[in-house]
Design a protein around this motif. Sequence first.
Motif, mmCIF file in Angstrom:
data_model
loop_
_atom_site.group_PDB
_atom_site.id
_atom_site.type_symbol
_atom_site.label_atom_id
_atom_site.label_comp_id
_atom_site.label_asym_id
_atom_site.label_seq_id
_atom_site.Cartn_x
_atom_site.Cartn_y
_atom_site.Cartn_z
ATOM 1 N N ASN A 14 21.015 13.927 91.982
ATOM 2 C CA ASN A 14 20.967 14.280 90.516
ATOM 3 C C ASN A 14 22.220 15.122 90.042
ATOM 4 O OD1 ASN A 14 20.458 14.900 88.150
ATOM 5 N ND2 ASN A 14 18.458 15.981 88.484
ATOM 6 N N LEU A 15 22.806 14.538 89.373
ATOM 7 C CA LEU A 15 24.246 15.367 89.164
ATOM 8 C C LEU A 15 24.035 16.134 87.848
ATOM 9 C CD1 LEU A 15 26.784 12.539 89.596
ATOM 10 C CD2 LEU A 15 26.212 14.337 91.140
ATOM 11 N N GLU A 16 23.002 16.485 87.321
ATOM 12 C CA GLU A 16 22.675 17.418 86.029
ATOM 13 C C GLU A 16 23.033 18.658 86.595
ATOM 14 O OE1 GLU A 16 18.891 18.682 83.322
ATOM 15 O OE2 GLU A 16 18.922 16.668 84.345
ATOM 16 N N GLY A 17 24.064 19.259 85.578
ATOM 17 C CA GLY A 17 24.365 20.586 85.882
ATOM 18 C C GLY A 17 25.710 20.729 86.482
ATOM 19 N N VAL A 65 31.146 20.761 91.018
ATOM 20 C CA VAL A 65 30.319 22.084 91.507
ATOM 21 C C VAL A 65 29.412 22.278 90.260
ATOM 22 C CG1 VAL A 65 32.568 22.908 92.738
ATOM 23 C CG2 VAL A 65 32.242 23.585 90.204
ATOM 24 N N PRO A 66 28.281 23.165 90.331
ATOM 25 C CA PRO A 66 27.412 23.289 89.441
ATOM 26 C C PRO A 66 28.504 24.107 88.450
ATOM 27 C CG PRO A 66 26.521 23.959 91.463
ATOM 28 C CD PRO A 66 27.977 23.650 91.654
ATOM 29 N N GLU A 67 28.047 23.987 86.945
ATOM 30 C CA GLU A 67 28.831 24.346 85.899
ATOM 31 C C GLU A 67 28.945 25.810 85.974
ATOM 32 O OE1 GLU A 67 28.884 23.849 80.881
ATOM 33 O OE2 GLU A 67 27.141 23.180 82.145
ATOM 34 N N GLU A 68 27.921 26.829 86.428
ATOM 35 C CA GLU A 68 28.163 28.062 86.529
ATOM 36 C C GLU A 68 29.250 28.549 87.450
ATOM 37 O OE1 GLU A 68 24.493 27.162 88.918
ATOM 38 O OE2 GLU A 68 25.296 26.686 86.902
#
Length: 108
Positions: A14-17, A65-68
Motif C-alpha cells: 500500500n503506497l498511501e502516504g 518515502v513516507p511524506e513526513e
Amino acid sequence: MSRRSKKVHKSHVNLEGYVVVVFAEDTGQALEYKHLLDNNDIPVIINEQEHMDDDIRKSELAVMVPEEYIDEAHVVIESQQAYDDFYDFALDDDNDADFDADFFDDEY
C-alpha cells in the motif's frame, strides 16, 4: 546458501502516504538510495512505475518515502551527492597535477 535477487519487484505494498523522493536510473542506483536512506533511519520502498511514451512502454524506478520524511530524505541524498562530488573533484585534481609537466622539461 540462497542468493537474494537484486531485481526490484513491482510493489504490491500500500503506497498511501508515500511520495517519490527520487527516480533511479537503474536497479543498482535504486538500491544505493535505499541503503543510504535505511542507514539514516528513513523508511523507504522502491516501486517500479510503468507508463506509455510515444507508444513505447517505459518503466521508472521510484524511490519512495513516507511524506513526513520527504525533507529529511532530500537532505540526506543531496548531502551524499555533494560529498561524492567533492571527492570526485579532489581526485581529479590529483590526476591533473602533472598536466603539461613534460612541457617544462625541454632542453633549454
